[in-house]
Design a protein around this motif. Structure first.
Motif, short mmCIF file in Angstrom:
data_model
loop_
_atom_site.label_atom_id
_atom_site.label_comp_id
_atom_site.label_asym_id
_atom_site.label_seq_id
_atom_site.Cartn_x
_atom_site.Cartn_y
_atom_site.Cartn_z
N LEU A 19 0.82 -1.22 0.00
CA LEU A 19 0.00 0.00 0.00
C LEU A 19 0.84 1.26 0.00
CD1 LEU A 19 -2.78 1.37 0.27
CD2 LEU A 19 -2.50 1.20 2.75
N GLU A 20 0.54 2.13 -0.92
CA GLU A 20 1.10 3.47 -0.92
C GLU A 20 -0.09 4.41 -1.12
OE1 GLU A 20 3.94 3.77 -3.99
OE2 GLU A 20 5.20 2.13 -3.25
N ILE A 21 -0.43 5.15 -0.10
CA ILE A 21 -1.59 6.03 -0.21
C ILE A 21 -1.22 7.23 -1.07
CG2 ILE A 21 -3.23 7.49 1.04
CD1 ILE A 21 -2.95 5.67 3.38
N LEU A 130 -10.81 3.20 4.55
CA LEU A 130 -10.48 1.81 4.83
C LEU A 130 -8.97 1.57 4.84
CD1 LEU A 130 -13.29 0.03 2.80
CD2 LEU A 130 -12.93 -0.14 5.27
N ALA A 131 -8.22 2.44 4.16
CA ALA A 131 -6.76 2.31 4.20
C ALA A 131 -6.23 2.50 5.62
CB ALA A 131 -6.14 3.35 3.26
N SER A 132 -6.97 3.26 6.45
CA SER A 132 -6.54 3.47 7.83
C SER A 132 -6.91 2.30 8.73
CB SER A 132 -7.17 4.75 8.38
OG SER A 132 -8.58 4.60 8.52
N LEU A 133 -7.79 1.42 8.25
CA LEU A 133 -8.29 0.32 9.07
C LEU A 133 -7.50 -0.97 8.89
CD1 LEU A 133 -10.54 -1.00 10.89
CD2 LEU A 133 -11.78 -1.44 8.76
N VAL A 134 -7.00 -1.23 7.68
CA VAL A 134 -6.54 -2.58 7.35
C VAL A 134 -5.42 -3.10 8.24
CG1 VAL A 134 -7.34 -2.74 4.98
CG2 VAL A 134 -5.18 -1.58 5.47
N TYR A 135 -4.41 -2.28 8.54
CA TYR A 135 -3.30 -2.80 9.33
C TYR A 135 -3.64 -2.93 10.82
CZ TYR A 135 -0.41 -2.84 5.20
OH TYR A 135 0.08 -3.14 3.97
N PRO A 136 -4.33 -1.98 11.44
CA PRO A 136 -4.84 -2.23 12.80
C PRO A 136 -5.76 -3.45 12.84
CG PRO A 136 -4.94 0.11 12.33
CD PRO A 136 -4.58 -0.57 11.04
N LEU A 137 -6.59 -3.62 11.79
CA LEU A 137 -7.48 -4.78 11.73
C LEU A 137 -6.69 -6.07 11.64
CD1 LEU A 137 -10.30 -6.04 11.47
CD2 LEU A 137 -10.20 -5.55 9.01
N ARG A 138 -5.65 -6.09 10.83
CA ARG A 138 -4.83 -7.29 10.72
C ARG A 138 -4.19 -7.64 12.07
NH1 ARG A 138 0.46 -7.97 6.89
NH2 ARG A 138 1.22 -6.41 8.36
N ASN A 139 -3.71 -6.63 12.78
CA ASN A 139 -3.13 -6.87 14.11
C ASN A 139 -4.15 -7.46 15.07
OD1 ASN A 139 -0.69 -5.85 13.21
ND2 ASN A 139 -1.06 -3.79 14.03
N ALA A 140 -5.37 -6.93 15.02
CA ALA A 140 -6.43 -7.41 15.91
C ALA A 140 -6.80 -8.86 15.58
CB ALA A 140 -7.66 -6.51 15.80
N LEU A 141 -6.84 -9.20 14.29
CA LEU A 141 -7.17 -10.56 13.88
C LEU A 141 -6.06 -11.54 14.29
CD1 LEU A 141 -8.69 -9.96 10.33
CD2 LEU A 141 -9.91 -10.70 12.39
#
Length: 222
Positions: A19-21, A130-141
């Motif tokens: 990802l590169e925003i 959603l770009a701000s969610l994916v990596y925190p979400l991956r950590n939570a999963l």
């Protein structure tokens, strides 16, 4: 870069690998420009979401942040591998769904609800958010997976001794409090040592797995 694949009846697939925003988004053949304020908001939201590993708390915070830019009535999140399904807010008729991928890992599907249809510009804004969610979400999963593994027997996939002890303590507490009948069923596999000795421990493992699966099929979820 973020790659999107849009279908009319299926959720939009968002692949955040490498990802590169950038300074723009593309959705349904139309291009929308973003600015530094929107990018800063994305980074701030990502930092906020990284303050928790609890999925429900994370989705609540994310919904509030998104609502500042794109009004919606609720969010539904579903992830098959962890058997997770969360509903935040109200479910309404109009929906906008995204399947989230990062580095070949499926992070699940998130659906935004609204009382009126989402515009193409709003969909593009949701993609940026959603770009701000994916990596925190991956950590939570990953945290959830480790937590579930700590409660699961690796051979059978059933609850382990840690859960057994906690369940017994809870049920005995209910027995003392409400004076209700309590029954404990203990089962043994006949001639199990002979199975291991004559056919090997791998065969013995398969016997344990088969018996555990059979018992699970015969009992209620409760």
């Amino acid at each position: 870069m973020l790659r999107t694949t849009t279908q009319t009846t299926e959720p939009t697939i968002l692949d955040f690998s490498s990802l590169e925003i950038g300074m723009s988004a593309e959705s349904s053949g139309k291009r929308y420009q973003t600015n530094s304020n929107q990018l800063n908001k994305t980074w701030r939201t990502s930092a906020l979401l990284q303050t928790t590993l609890d999925l429900k708390s994370m989705m609540l915070m994310f919904s509030r942040e998104v609502n500042n830019s794109v009004s919606h009535s609720g969010i539904v999140y579903h992830q098959v591998e962890s058997q997770t399904e969360l509903t935040i807010g109200r479910c309404t008729k109009q929906k906008c769904s995204f399947q989230l991928l990062v580095e070949k890992q499926k992070l699940g599907e998130i659906t935004f609800m609204s009382g009126k249809p989402f515009t193409q510009k709003q969909r593009a804004q949701l993609e940026f958010m959603l770009a701000s969610l994916v990596y925190p979400l991956r950590n939570a999963l990953q945290y959830l997976s480790a937590y579930q593994a700590s409660m699961t027997d690796p051979l059978t996939g059933k609850n382990n001794r840690l859960i057994l002890n906690a369940t017994l303590k809870h049920e005995i507490g209910l027995f003392h409090r409400y004076k209700t009948p309590l029954t404990l069923l203990v089962m043994d596999i006949d001639c199990f040592k002979k199975i291991n000795d004559e056919h090997g421990h791998e065969c013995g493992d398969r016997v344990i797995q088969a018996i555990a699966d059979t018992i699970a099929e015969c009992v209620r979820e409760t």
